[in-house]
Design an enzyme around this catalytic site. Structure first.
Site, PDB file in Angstrom:
ATOM      1  N   GLU A  58      49.279 101.345 110.653  1.00  0.00           N
ATOM      2  CA  GLU A  58      48.627 102.593 110.895  1.00  0.00           C
ATOM      3  C   GLU A  58      47.963 102.949 109.980  1.00  0.00           C
ATOM      4  OE1 GLU A  58      51.180 104.032 113.907  1.00  0.00           O
ATOM      5  OE2 GLU A  58      49.813 104.180 115.567  1.00  0.00           O
TER       6      GLU A  58
ATOM      7  N   GLU B  84      57.131  99.029 118.076  1.00  0.00           N
ATOM      8  CA  GLU B  84      57.547 100.214 118.498  1.00  0.00           C
ATOM      9  C   GLU B  84      58.042 100.058 119.529  1.00  0.00           C
ATOM     10  OE1 GLU B  84      54.774 100.150 116.391  1.00  0.00           O
ATOM     11  OE2 GLU B  84      53.785 102.003 115.604  1.00  0.00           O
TER      12      GLU B  84
ATOM     13  N   GLY C  24      53.801 102.825 112.084  1.00  0.00           N
ATOM     14  CA  GLY C  24      52.990 103.984 111.472  1.00  0.00           C
ATOM     15  C   GLY C  24      52.744 103.502 109.832  1.00  0.00           C
TER      16      GLY C  24
ATOM     17  N   ALA D 277      56.945 105.553 110.342  1.00  0.00           N
ATOM     18  CA  ALA D 277      57.693 106.317 110.732  1.00  0.00           C
ATOM     19  C   ALA D 277      58.735 106.221 110.777  1.00  0.00           C
ATOM     20  CB  ALA D 277      57.183 107.596 112.330  1.00  0.00           C
TER      21      ALA D 277
END
Ligand code: CO8
Length: 260
Positions: free
Chosen positions: A114, A134, A111, A68
């Protein structure tokens, strides 16, 4: 439609395959909100297009996506994050009816990892690296990492990756069943498109119901999953493609799928 952060096209050798390239290379394809908006728009458009049978999502050789967009989140508070409701878009990707293949080269982090796991299959280049780093920036996975990694790799390894931020190499990811195949970086896209093209050549309603049934296995107890599978199996006997497929077998000729 004009997109700024993605490139949308059809696979030249088989236009039944729709492709989306994440195209923010200067930021290693960090998944900003506008990029995610474009991505879901493009994928849902392919999903609704009758002549598209399978989709491929890829980045570039250096990065599938490095997570992200940290710059977008750095100053946000919990309420702001909650009001952004950005995971709704991720749920819409999970709800796509047609198969989606991730072609991953370079970084698939946070992300990005993911997003790759949200796809139905992953073709990796030998340079791919998967990880949930993260923890190194003071948070934890938020788009499915703790759940999908654990279901695929088991508790011990998922725990290690999430708590240490260690990356998995492509070979390790292959050995552990996270990715379908690892090929040299020069041909990873070609390989993903070949896989997509094979799926695109199958009867589309059977593909759709089979995808649904496999995904059901991840979210239901066995008996419910088996019941779901059986109903989808029965349902296929109402399709013209079932009659065609079985008759073609008996008549020793290739089937002509109608998608009905
Ligand atoms: N967000 C924003 N910018 C990024 C990101 C990112 N995730 N990753 C890389 N960039 C930018 C860098 O800031 C840099 O920009 P600039 O040139 O303007 O300074 C550019 O991309 C190139 O990156 P580097 O210079 O850092 O390249 P290196 O080769 O030195 O390092 C790494 C590559 C190791 C991949 C490094 O960039 C890195 O560690 N990136 C961050 C990885 C990370 O922590 N990802 C997790 C983010 S959090 C997350 O994904 C939460 C997901 C759950 C919510 C999902 C909702 C959408």
């Amino acid at each position: 439609m004009d997109f700024q952060y993605i490139r949308v096209y059809r696979y030249e050798a088989d236009p039944r395959v729709g492709a989306v390239q994440l195209n923010r290379p200067d930021k290693l394809n960090a998944l900003s909100l506008p990029l995610m908006d474009e991505l879901i728009t493009a994928l849902e458009a392919f999903d609704a297009e009758p002549d598209v049978r399978c989709m491929v999502l890829h980045g570039n050789e250096r990065a599938f996506a490095a997570g992200a967009d940290i710059d977008e989140m750095a100053q946000a508070d919990s309420v702001e994050m909650l009001l952004r409701d950005q995971f709704r878009k991720w749920e819409r990707i999970a709800a796509l009816k047609k198969p989606l293949i991730a072609a991953v080269s370079g970084y698939a982090l946070g992300g990005g990892c993911e997003l790759a796991m949200l796809c139905d299959m992953i073709v990796a280049s030998d340079t791919a690296q998967f990880g949930q780093p993260e923890i190194n920036i003071g948070v934890m996975p938020g788009a499915g990492g703790t759940q999908r990694l654990t279901r695929t790799l088991g508790k011990a390894l998922a725990m290690e990756l999430v708590l240490t931020g260690r990356f998995l190499s492509a070979q390790e990811a292959y050995r552990l069943g996270l990715v379908n195949r690892v090929v040299p970086v020069e041909i990873y896209l070609q390989e993903a498109f070949a896989l997509a093209s094979t799926i695109a050549s199958k009867p589309p309603i059977a593909v759709r119901l089979a995808k649904e049934a496999v995904l059901k296995a991840l979210s239901t107890p066995l008996e419910i999953g088996l019941e779901f599978e059986r109903k989808n199996f029965y349902l296929l006997f109402s399709t013209e493609d079932q009659k065609e497929g079985m008759q073609a077998f008996q008549q020793k000729r290739p089937p002509q799928w109608r998608g009905r």
